[in-house]
Structures are given as C-alpha cells and as structure tokens.
Write a protein that holds these residues in place. Structure first.
Motif, PDB file in Angstrom:
ATOM      1  N   SER A 253       0.857  -1.260  -0.150  1.00  0.00           N
ATOM      2  CA  SER A 253       0.073   0.120   0.090  1.00  0.00           C
ATOM      3  C   SER A 253       0.893   1.279  -0.054  1.00  0.00           C
ATOM      4  CB  SER A 253      -0.971   0.156   1.252  1.00  0.00           C
ATOM      5  OG  SER A 253      -1.664   1.103   1.356  1.00  0.00           O
ATOM      6  N   LYS A 254       1.980   1.231   0.733  1.00  0.00           N
ATOM      7  CA  LYS A 254       2.550   2.606   0.850  1.00  0.00           C
ATOM      8  C   LYS A 254       3.450   2.725  -0.389  1.00  0.00           C
ATOM      9  CE  LYS A 254       4.555   6.058   2.629  1.00  0.00           C
ATOM     10  NZ  LYS A 254       3.623   7.258   2.678  1.00  0.00           N
ATOM     11  N   LEU A 255       3.846   1.581  -0.942  1.00  0.00           N
ATOM     12  CA  LEU A 255       4.566   1.676  -2.400  1.00  0.00           C
ATOM     13  C   LEU A 255       3.799   2.134  -3.373  1.00  0.00           C
ATOM     14  CD1 LEU A 255       6.931  -1.718  -2.201  1.00  0.00           C
ATOM     15  CD2 LEU A 255       7.732   0.775  -1.939  1.00  0.00           C
TER      16      LEU A 255
ATOM     17  N   LEU B  56       6.699   9.881  -5.984  1.00  0.00           N
ATOM     18  CA  LEU B  56       7.915  10.089  -5.073  1.00  0.00           C
ATOM     19  C   LEU B  56       9.021   9.111  -5.642  1.00  0.00           C
ATOM     20  CD1 LEU B  56       6.144  10.068  -1.715  1.00  0.00           C
ATOM     21  CD2 LEU B  56       6.826  11.952  -3.088  1.00  0.00           C
ATOM     22  N   ASN B  57      10.397   9.839  -5.865  1.00  0.00           N
ATOM     23  CA  ASN B  57      11.402   8.954  -6.267  1.00  0.00           C
ATOM     24  C   ASN B  57      12.541   8.834  -5.212  1.00  0.00           C
ATOM     25  OD1 ASN B  57      13.371   7.887  -8.065  1.00  0.00           O
ATOM     26  ND2 ASN B  57      14.191   9.532  -8.695  1.00  0.00           N
ATOM     27  N   ASP B  58      11.685   7.943  -4.140  1.00  0.00           N
ATOM     28  CA  ASP B  58      12.543   7.612  -3.070  1.00  0.00           C
ATOM     29  C   ASP B  58      12.260   6.168  -2.571  1.00  0.00           C
ATOM     30  OD1 ASP B  58      14.061   8.251  -0.662  1.00  0.00           O
ATOM     31  OD2 ASP B  58      12.950  10.082  -0.109  1.00  0.00           O
ATOM     32  N   ASN B  59      13.058   5.702  -1.620  1.00  0.00           N
ATOM     33  CA  ASN B  59      12.798   4.309  -1.016  1.00  0.00           C
ATOM     34  C   ASN B  59      12.311   4.357   0.446  1.00  0.00           C
ATOM     35  OD1 ASN B  59      13.826   3.033  -3.458  1.00  0.00           O
ATOM     36  ND2 ASN B  59      15.915   3.752  -2.827  1.00  0.00           N
ATOM     37  N   ILE B  60      11.472   3.421   0.620  1.00  0.00           N
ATOM     38  CA  ILE B  60      11.527   3.158   2.228  1.00  0.00           C
ATOM     39  C   ILE B  60      12.211   2.718   2.937  1.00  0.00           C
ATOM     40  CG2 ILE B  60       9.853   1.992   3.795  1.00  0.00           C
ATOM     41  CD1 ILE B  60       7.694   2.169   1.386  1.00  0.00           C
TER      42      ILE B  60
ATOM     43  N   LEU C 146      14.838  -4.342   2.991  1.00  0.00           N
ATOM     44  CA  LEU C 146      16.035  -4.481   2.675  1.00  0.00           C
ATOM     45  C   LEU C 146      16.417  -4.149   1.097  1.00  0.00           C
ATOM     46  CD1 LEU C 146      16.290  -8.237   3.914  1.00  0.00           C
ATOM     47  CD2 LEU C 146      16.494  -6.019   4.999  1.00  0.00           C
ATOM     48  N   SER C 147      17.371  -3.168   1.010  1.00  0.00           N
ATOM     49  CA  SER C 147      17.730  -2.634  -0.072  1.00  0.00           C
ATOM     50  C   SER C 147      19.102  -3.143  -0.554  1.00  0.00           C
ATOM     51  CB  SER C 147      17.763  -0.940  -0.077  1.00  0.00           C
ATOM     52  OG  SER C 147      18.592  -0.774   1.065  1.00  0.00           O
TER      53      SER C 147
END
Length: 123
Positions: free
Chosen positions: A54-56, A64-68, A85-86
């Motif tokens: 949902s957040k993605l 938004l060009n960002d990562n959680i 995990l990234s």
C-alpha cells in the motif's frame, strides 16, 4: 550471515518478541523466530505485506522518487518495525519484521541494530 543467524541476532534486541524475514511479493516468510500463541508471525508477515504494498502504491501515485527505509507501527504495548532490505545483494521485495515490547525496547537502538543485521545478511 545466513537467515537463521540474522533472525537470532534480531531476537537478541532488547524487547524483541518475534521477527520474520518476508518476501512482500508473495507474502511468505523466508524464516521466523519467536512469536507464540498471541503472535502468529506467518499471519502477521502476510498482513504486513499489504502495509508495504500500500505504501509503495501511494509513493508511486505521488511520483515520489525515493525508497522506504522502515515503517513503524506503534501500539499501546508494542512497536512493530518493518525494515525494507535494499542493495544489490537483495531482491527488491524483502523486509525484516520485528515486534518489540515497548516497556523493554529502545526504538532508536533497535532500528540501528536492524540496519546492521541488514548489512551483514546474505540471502
């Protein structure tokens, strides 16, 4: 470190009640530790995949060009911490899910320790 070692290290975090490594594409746990009668980690892992998805979706809709890094759910007696995990060594769909007892946990330290576990984890 392998999955079992990573889960054991996560369970050594002050206040830890349960931890799971989860694939949010499938909703399945790759491994769990802790939990119990009142905390079914497989069920919680599957449910939290919906939180992540949902957040993605919202981030995508907003452009938004960002990562959680992580998602925190604060309950009266617990913290539920979801750390995505990234990095190149991970598939992009894994997260660590950690449940902490608020009375025994240090949230800042728990976040720091999960980040360290992420760095050392080999999947």
């Amino acid at each position: 470190m392998n999955i079992d070692t990573a889960l054991k290290e996560a369970m050594s975090i002050a206040g830890a009640v349960g931890v799971a490594l989860v694939d949010y594409d499938s909703g399945m746990s790759l491994g769990t530790s802790g939990g119990g009668d009142w905390l079914d980690l497989d069920l919680a892992a599957a449910g939290n995949t919906e939180v992540v998805r949902s957040k993605l979706r919202v981030m995508s809709t907003l452009g938004l060009n960002d990562n959680i890094e992580d998602i925190l759910i604060t309950l009266h007696r617990q913290y539920h911490l979801i750390r995505l995990l990234s990095g190149v060594k991970f598939r992009s769909s894994l997260f660590l899910y950690l449940v902490l007892e608020r009375d025994h946990a240090n949230l800042a330290l728990a976040r720091h320790q999960l980040k360290r576990i992420e760095v050392d984890l080999q999947v």
